[in-house]
Scaffold this motif. Structure first.
Motif, short mmCIF file in Angstrom:
data_model
loop_
_atom_site.label_atom_id
_atom_site.label_comp_id
_atom_site.label_asym_id
_atom_site.label_seq_id
_atom_site.Cartn_x
_atom_site.Cartn_y
_atom_site.Cartn_z
N ALA A 39 97.26 -11.14 5.94
CA ALA A 39 96.07 -10.39 6.35
C ALA A 39 96.49 -9.31 7.35
O ALA A 39 97.40 -9.50 8.17
N ALA A 45 95.33 -15.29 8.61
CA ALA A 45 94.82 -15.53 7.26
C ALA A 45 95.82 -15.00 6.25
O ALA A 45 96.74 -14.26 6.58
N ARG A 47 95.83 -13.37 2.09
CA ARG A 47 95.02 -12.86 0.99
C ARG A 47 95.78 -13.10 -0.31
O ARG A 47 96.97 -12.81 -0.39
N TYR A 64 91.08 -13.11 -2.56
CA TYR A 64 90.40 -14.00 -1.62
C TYR A 64 91.18 -14.02 -0.32
O TYR A 64 92.41 -14.10 -0.32
N GLU A 65 90.45 -13.96 0.79
CA GLU A 65 91.07 -14.11 2.10
C GLU A 65 90.78 -15.53 2.59
O GLU A 65 89.62 -15.93 2.74
N PRO A 67 91.33 -18.25 5.62
CA PRO A 67 91.76 -18.43 7.02
C PRO A 67 92.75 -19.57 7.13
O PRO A 67 92.62 -20.60 6.47
N TYR A 94 78.23 -15.19 -1.56
CA TYR A 94 78.86 -14.66 -0.36
C TYR A 94 77.92 -13.67 0.31
O TYR A 94 77.36 -12.78 -0.35
N ARG A 98 80.91 -10.59 3.84
CA ARG A 98 82.12 -11.28 3.39
C ARG A 98 82.59 -10.78 2.01
O ARG A 98 83.46 -11.39 1.40
N TYR A 108 86.93 -11.19 -1.32
CA TYR A 108 85.97 -12.17 -0.83
C TYR A 108 86.61 -12.92 0.34
O TYR A 108 87.69 -13.49 0.20
N VAL A 109 85.93 -12.92 1.47
CA VAL A 109 86.40 -13.63 2.65
C VAL A 109 85.82 -15.04 2.60
O VAL A 109 84.61 -15.24 2.69
N ASP A 111 84.74 -18.78 3.47
CA ASP A 111 84.30 -19.62 4.58
C ASP A 111 84.51 -21.07 4.16
O ASP A 111 83.75 -21.61 3.35
#
Length: 214
Positions: A39, A45, A47, A64-65, A67, A94, A98, A108-109, A111
């Motif tokens: 990231a 993070a 990706r 996709y990211e 964490p 999302y 995000r 897309y981040v 969660d």
């Protein structure tokens, strides 16, 4: 650079190394890993870009990211794979903050609180076992992996050597179970007299240790 930054960098390297195997073998269904990126700006993070095998057109890839932190702890590389599979399976909603784009790819981040991690698969178990035997993470090599063979009944035969035993010894294992415990116990188990009958038709080892119930 503080200790936390070093740990993040190490984990990013570990994730990239683990995801290499999904470039040509699918991560799930027909989806392959088409990129693994740290990231930007030192964010904790990674990706990961997914798409069809050999796909390079950004608009046909999904990124996709994930964490790397989980409270005060860091996730493992296998946790990242589990979240990645979960994020790309089914329908997820999302919030607008995000969903964005980067380098022409939808981003897309993830969660983790809104996802149930995908289970650790048999493939994951076998891959982790072989990788740890071939390239021990701490550099110590109490047993050396000389080869392996998938056999009938869903078993895996390992061909191993050790400073404590002569020649190559086979070890039959059943994928699944306590992987860490098996890895720790292997060096002491290779020399035990749990052997297959004299009619063993395997010229590649002196004898085979039956660890299928371990």
């Amino acid at each position: 650079m503080n200790e936390d930054d070093h740990e993040i960098e190490d984990l990013q390297r570990e994730v990239a190394g683990l995801l290499l195997e999904y470039v040509y073998a699918p991560l799930l269904e027909d989806q392959h890993v088409r990129g693994v990126l740290p990231a930007p700006e030192g964010a904790p993070a990674v990706r990961v870009a997914l798409g069809d095998r050999d796909e390079c057109v950004p608009s046909r890839l999904t990124m996709y990211e994930i964490p790397l932190g989980a409270g005060d702890e860091l996730r493992t590389s296998h946790d990242v794979v589990a979240l990645l599979r979960a994020a790309h399976t089914g329908t997820h909603i999302y919030p607008s903050d995000r969903v964005t784009s980067v380098m022409g790819m939808d981003l897309y981040v993830v969660d983790p609180a809104n996802l149930e991690e995908a289970p650790f698969t048999t493939h994951d178990w076998v891959s982790a076992l072989l990788r740890c035997l071939a390239r021990p993470p701490d550099g110590r090599r109490e047993t050396g992996l000389r080869g392996f063979l998938f056999t009938a009944g869903g078993l895996l035969r390992l061909y191993l050597d050790s400073a404590d035993v002569r020649g190559v010894v086979g070890a039959d294992v059943r994928p699944g179970g306590a992987l860490t415990a098996l890895l720790a116990a292997l060096p002491s188990l290779l020399g035990r007299e749990w052997r297959t009958p004299d009619t063993l038709d395997d010229p590649h080892c002196r004898y085979v240790v039956d660890l299928t119930g371990w």
